[in-house]
Scaffold this motif. Structure first.
Motif, short mmCIF file in Angstrom:
data_model
loop_
_atom_site.label_atom_id
_atom_site.label_comp_id
_atom_site.label_asym_id
_atom_site.label_seq_id
_atom_site.Cartn_x
_atom_site.Cartn_y
_atom_site.Cartn_z
N GLN A 1 1.00 -1.13 -0.31
CA GLN A 1 0.17 0.19 -0.10
C GLN A 1 0.73 1.31 -0.45
O GLN A 1 0.35 2.78 -0.62
CB GLN A 1 -1.10 -0.18 1.18
CG GLN A 1 -1.80 -1.10 1.07
CD GLN A 1 -2.99 -1.00 -0.03
OE1 GLN A 1 -3.39 -0.16 -0.47
NE2 GLN A 1 -2.83 -2.41 -0.92
N LEU A 2 2.11 1.03 0.51
CA LEU A 2 3.25 2.46 0.36
C LEU A 2 3.06 2.94 -1.50
O LEU A 2 3.17 1.62 -2.05
CB LEU A 2 4.47 1.40 0.80
CG LEU A 2 4.49 1.28 2.06
CD1 LEU A 2 6.08 0.74 2.93
CD2 LEU A 2 3.92 2.86 3.62
N PRO A 3 3.73 4.41 -1.10
CA PRO A 3 3.84 4.60 -2.43
C PRO A 3 5.10 3.71 -3.22
O PRO A 3 5.86 3.35 -2.71
CB PRO A 3 4.19 5.84 -2.63
CG PRO A 3 3.64 6.82 -1.09
CD PRO A 3 3.69 5.07 -0.34
N LEU B 1 12.15 8.51 2.63
CA LEU B 1 11.40 7.67 1.89
C LEU B 1 11.39 6.69 2.89
O LEU B 1 9.92 6.12 3.53
CB LEU B 1 11.75 6.85 1.17
CG LEU B 1 11.55 8.66 -0.48
CD1 LEU B 1 12.23 7.88 -1.61
CD2 LEU B 1 10.32 8.79 -0.08
N LEU B 2 12.37 6.41 3.64
CA LEU B 2 12.38 5.00 4.88
C LEU B 2 11.40 5.35 6.17
O LEU B 2 10.71 4.39 6.64
CB LEU B 2 13.87 4.88 5.06
CG LEU B 2 14.41 3.79 3.80
CD1 LEU B 2 15.61 3.31 4.46
CD2 LEU B 2 13.92 2.39 4.01
N ARG C 1 7.03 4.42 9.48
CA ARG C 1 6.32 5.70 10.44
C ARG C 1 4.73 5.01 10.09
O ARG C 1 4.34 4.63 10.99
CB ARG C 1 6.07 6.79 10.19
CG ARG C 1 5.10 7.43 11.06
CD ARG C 1 5.65 8.84 11.35
NE ARG C 1 5.97 9.55 9.65
CZ ARG C 1 4.54 10.15 8.51
NH1 ARG C 1 3.44 9.74 8.95
NH2 ARG C 1 4.98 10.52 7.23
N LYS C 2 4.66 4.94 8.93
CA LYS C 2 3.61 4.84 8.05
C LYS C 2 3.07 3.33 8.46
O LYS C 2 2.01 2.95 9.18
CB LYS C 2 3.27 5.14 6.98
CG LYS C 2 3.54 5.51 5.68
CD LYS C 2 3.37 6.25 4.28
CE LYS C 2 3.00 7.48 4.01
NZ LYS C 2 3.26 7.47 2.61
N LEU C 3 3.98 2.54 8.83
CA LEU C 3 3.43 0.88 8.78
C LEU C 3 3.44 0.77 10.71
O LEU C 3 2.26 0.40 10.90
CB LEU C 3 4.67 0.30 8.27
CG LEU C 3 5.12 -0.23 7.05
CD1 LEU C 3 5.90 -0.97 7.04
CD2 LEU C 3 3.93 -0.48 6.42
#
Length: 76
Positions: A12-14, A48-49, A54-56
């Motif tokens: 789901q990440l870019p 980016l990492l 953070r999103k995960l």
């Protein structure tokens, strides 16, 4: 279940974020190597990492996030 959920969230990440994560966590590339591969700065690789992790962390519960860490953040 944990592995499949973690992998689902990664998809789901870019696209660029997924590619950078794969290079660093799966292929074990250095930030400099990833930056050269994609023609971006080392700072952009770090950003980016950081954003991806953070999103995960936000999307996964603690148990699943721990699974992500165990799967992808091993020291050799």
């Amino acid at each position: 279940i944990i592995v499949s959920r973690v992998l689902e969230e990664i998809t789901q990440l870019p696209e660029r974020s997924r590619e950078v994560m794969k290079c660093v966590f799966v292929e074990g590339m250095k930030y400099r190597e990833v930056a050269e591969l994609y023609g971006i700065s080392i700072s952009t690789v770090k950003t980016l990492l950081g954003n991806s992790v953070r999103k995960l962390r936000e999307r996964l519960n603690k148990e699943m996030y721990a699974g992500f860490l165990l799967l992808f953040c091993r020291q050799e």
